[in-house]
Design a protein around this motif. Sequence first.
Motif, PDB file in Angstrom:
ATOM      1  N   ALA A  13       0.825  -1.202   0.000  1.00 54.24           N
ATOM      2  CA  ALA A  13       0.000   0.000   0.000  1.00 54.24           C
ATOM      3  C   ALA A  13       0.863   1.257   0.000  1.00 54.24           C
ATOM      4  O   ALA A  13       0.546   2.237  -0.674  1.00 54.24           O
ATOM      5  CB  ALA A  13      -0.931  -0.010   1.209  1.00 54.24           C
ATOM      6  N   GLN A  14       1.965   1.222   0.730  1.00 56.94           N
ATOM      7  CA  GLN A  14       2.880   2.365   0.766  1.00 56.94           C
ATOM      8  C   GLN A  14       3.497   2.602  -0.614  1.00 56.94           C
ATOM      9  O   GLN A  14       3.609   3.731  -1.066  1.00 56.94           O
ATOM     10  CB  GLN A  14       3.981   2.148   1.803  1.00 56.94           C
ATOM     11  CG  GLN A  14       4.986   3.276   1.878  1.00 56.94           C
ATOM     12  CD  GLN A  14       4.375   4.578   2.349  1.00 56.94           C
ATOM     13  OE1 GLN A  14       3.441   4.586   3.125  1.00 56.94           O
ATOM     14  NE2 GLN A  14       4.904   5.667   1.873  1.00 56.94           N
ATOM     15  N   ARG A  15       3.905   1.521  -1.285  1.00 56.03           N
ATOM     16  CA  ARG A  15       4.484   1.662  -2.626  1.00 56.03           C
ATOM     17  C   ARG A  15       3.458   2.222  -3.602  1.00 56.03           C
ATOM     18  O   ARG A  15       3.772   3.069  -4.427  1.00 56.03           O
ATOM     19  CB  ARG A  15       5.005   0.319  -3.132  1.00 56.03           C
ATOM     20  CG  ARG A  15       6.299  -0.110  -2.514  1.00 56.03           C
ATOM     21  CD  ARG A  15       6.919  -1.279  -3.253  1.00 56.03           C
ATOM     22  NE  ARG A  15       6.030  -2.397  -3.448  1.00 56.03           N
ATOM     23  CZ  ARG A  15       5.896  -3.425  -2.601  1.00 56.03           C
ATOM     24  NH1 ARG A  15       6.606  -3.465  -1.501  1.00 56.03           N
ATOM     25  NH2 ARG A  15       5.070  -4.413  -2.865  1.00 56.03           N
ATOM     26  N   SER A  20       1.496   6.573  -6.934  1.00 54.24           N
ATOM     27  CA  SER A  20       0.404   7.449  -7.323  1.00 54.24           C
ATOM     28  C   SER A  20       0.803   8.905  -7.155  1.00 54.24           C
ATOM     29  O   SER A  20       0.495   9.737  -8.007  1.00 54.24           O
ATOM     30  CB  SER A  20      -0.835   7.156  -6.480  1.00 54.24           C
ATOM     31  OG  SER A  20      -1.249   5.838  -6.660  1.00 54.24           O
ATOM     32  N   TRP A  21       1.500   9.223  -6.076  1.00 53.29           N
ATOM     33  CA  TRP A  21       1.942  10.590  -5.831  1.00 53.29           C
ATOM     34  C   TRP A  21       2.915  11.028  -6.918  1.00 53.29           C
ATOM     35  O   TRP A  21       2.798  12.132  -7.448  1.00 53.29           O
ATOM     36  CB  TRP A  21       2.603  10.655  -4.451  1.00 53.29           C
ATOM     37  CG  TRP A  21       3.247  11.960  -4.163  1.00 53.29           C
ATOM     38  CD1 TRP A  21       2.633  13.084  -3.712  1.00 53.29           C
ATOM     39  CD2 TRP A  21       4.629  12.286  -4.311  1.00 53.29           C
ATOM     40  NE1 TRP A  21       3.553  14.091  -3.566  1.00 53.29           N
ATOM     41  CE2 TRP A  21       4.782  13.621  -3.935  1.00 53.29           C
ATOM     42  CE3 TRP A  21       5.747  11.574  -4.717  1.00 53.29           C
ATOM     43  CZ2 TRP A  21       6.014  14.267  -3.958  1.00 53.29           C
ATOM     44  CZ3 TRP A  21       6.960  12.220  -4.744  1.00 53.29           C
ATOM     45  CH2 TRP A  21       7.088  13.541  -4.364  1.00 53.29           C
ATOM     46  N   ARG A  24       1.070  11.565 -10.206  1.00 56.67           N
ATOM     47  CA  ARG A  24       0.282  12.805 -10.207  1.00 56.67           C
ATOM     48  C   ARG A  24       1.184  14.023 -10.381  1.00 56.67           C
ATOM     49  O   ARG A  24       0.857  14.944 -11.120  1.00 56.67           O
ATOM     50  CB  ARG A  24      -0.504  12.937  -8.902  1.00 56.67           C
ATOM     51  CG  ARG A  24      -1.704  12.036  -8.813  1.00 56.67           C
ATOM     52  CD  ARG A  24      -2.593  12.429  -7.652  1.00 56.67           C
ATOM     53  NE  ARG A  24      -1.873  12.579  -6.398  1.00 56.67           N
ATOM     54  CZ  ARG A  24      -1.779  11.653  -5.452  1.00 56.67           C
ATOM     55  NH1 ARG A  24      -2.373  10.494  -5.618  1.00 56.67           N
ATOM     56  NH2 ARG A  24      -1.102  11.885  -4.342  1.00 56.67           N
ATOM     57  N   GLU A  25       2.324  14.033  -9.707  1.00 53.50           N
ATOM     58  CA  GLU A  25       3.239  15.168  -9.804  1.00 53.50           C
ATOM     59  C   GLU A  25       3.858  15.274 -11.193  1.00 53.50           C
ATOM     60  O   GLU A  25       4.054  16.375 -11.701  1.00 53.50           O
ATOM     61  CB  GLU A  25       4.351  15.050  -8.755  1.00 53.50           C
ATOM     62  CG  GLU A  25       3.875  15.264  -7.343  1.00 53.50           C
ATOM     63  CD  GLU A  25       3.370  16.670  -7.091  1.00 53.50           C
ATOM     64  OE1 GLU A  25       3.949  17.635  -7.633  1.00 53.50           O
ATOM     65  OE2 GLU A  25       2.382  16.810  -6.357  1.00 53.50           O
ATOM     66  N   ALA A  26       4.177  14.151 -11.799  1.00 55.21           N
ATOM     67  CA  ALA A  26       4.858  14.155 -13.089  1.00 55.21           C
ATOM     68  C   ALA A  26       3.893  14.231 -14.273  1.00 55.21           C
ATOM     69  O   ALA A  26       4.330  14.397 -15.408  1.00 55.21           O
ATOM     70  CB  ALA A  26       5.731  12.912 -13.220  1.00 55.21           C
ATOM     71  N   ALA A  27       2.605  14.147 -14.014  1.00 54.72           N
ATOM     72  CA  ALA A  27       1.628  14.132 -15.103  1.00 54.72           C
ATOM     73  C   ALA A  27       1.678  15.401 -15.951  1.00 54.72           C
ATOM     74  O   ALA A  27       1.486  15.352 -17.162  1.00 54.72           O
ATOM     75  CB  ALA A  27       0.226  13.927 -14.541  1.00 54.72           C
ATOM     76  N   GLY A  28       1.959  16.534 -15.350  1.00 58.63           N
ATOM     77  CA  GLY A  28       1.986  17.785 -16.095  1.00 58.63           C
ATOM     78  C   GLY A  28       3.322  18.106 -16.741  1.00 58.63           C
ATOM     79  O   GLY A  28       3.448  19.122 -17.412  1.00 58.63           O
ATOM     80  N   LEU A  44      12.259  11.635  -8.496  1.00 63.48           N
ATOM     81  CA  LEU A  44      11.194  12.234  -7.696  1.00 63.48           C
ATOM     82  C   LEU A  44      10.745  11.282  -6.585  1.00 63.48           C
ATOM     83  O   LEU A  44      10.554  11.697  -5.438  1.00 63.48           O
ATOM     84  CB  LEU A  44      10.021  12.598  -8.603  1.00 63.48           C
ATOM     85  CG  LEU A  44       8.920  13.444  -8.017  1.00 63.48           C
ATOM     86  CD1 LEU A  44       9.467  14.788  -7.577  1.00 63.48           C
ATOM     87  CD2 LEU A  44       7.823  13.651  -9.038  1.00 63.48           C
ATOM     88  N   ALA A  45      10.611  10.009  -6.902  1.00 67.22           N
ATOM     89  CA  ALA A  45      10.219   9.023  -5.887  1.00 67.22           C
ATOM     90  C   ALA A  45      11.293   8.870  -4.818  1.00 67.22           C
ATOM     91  O   ALA A  45      10.988   8.765  -3.625  1.00 67.22           O
ATOM     92  CB  ALA A  45       9.937   7.676  -6.545  1.00 67.22           C
TER      93      ALA A  45
END
Length: 65
Positions: A13-15, A20-21, A24-28, A44-45
């Motif tokens: 779940a942590q991974r 997901s974080w 979401r950050e790299a999507a743009g 980033l991770a």
Amino acid sequence: MGLVLKERAEARAQRLTTASWVEREAAGCEFKDERLGRPFCKLLAQTGSDMGQSIPLVCQDWANT
């Protein structure tokens, strides 16, 4: 045995939360070369998992930096 399964589920779940974080950050982000996105997400991770540390320390060696 139940405790081990619970720990594995929590780690998974942590991974997923971290992935997901990062996604979401790299999507743009837009890169001139699409191949640059994967190393960027990895960096980033790594920095997100060890907040407050320097990039060479988070990456563990100069080759990864």
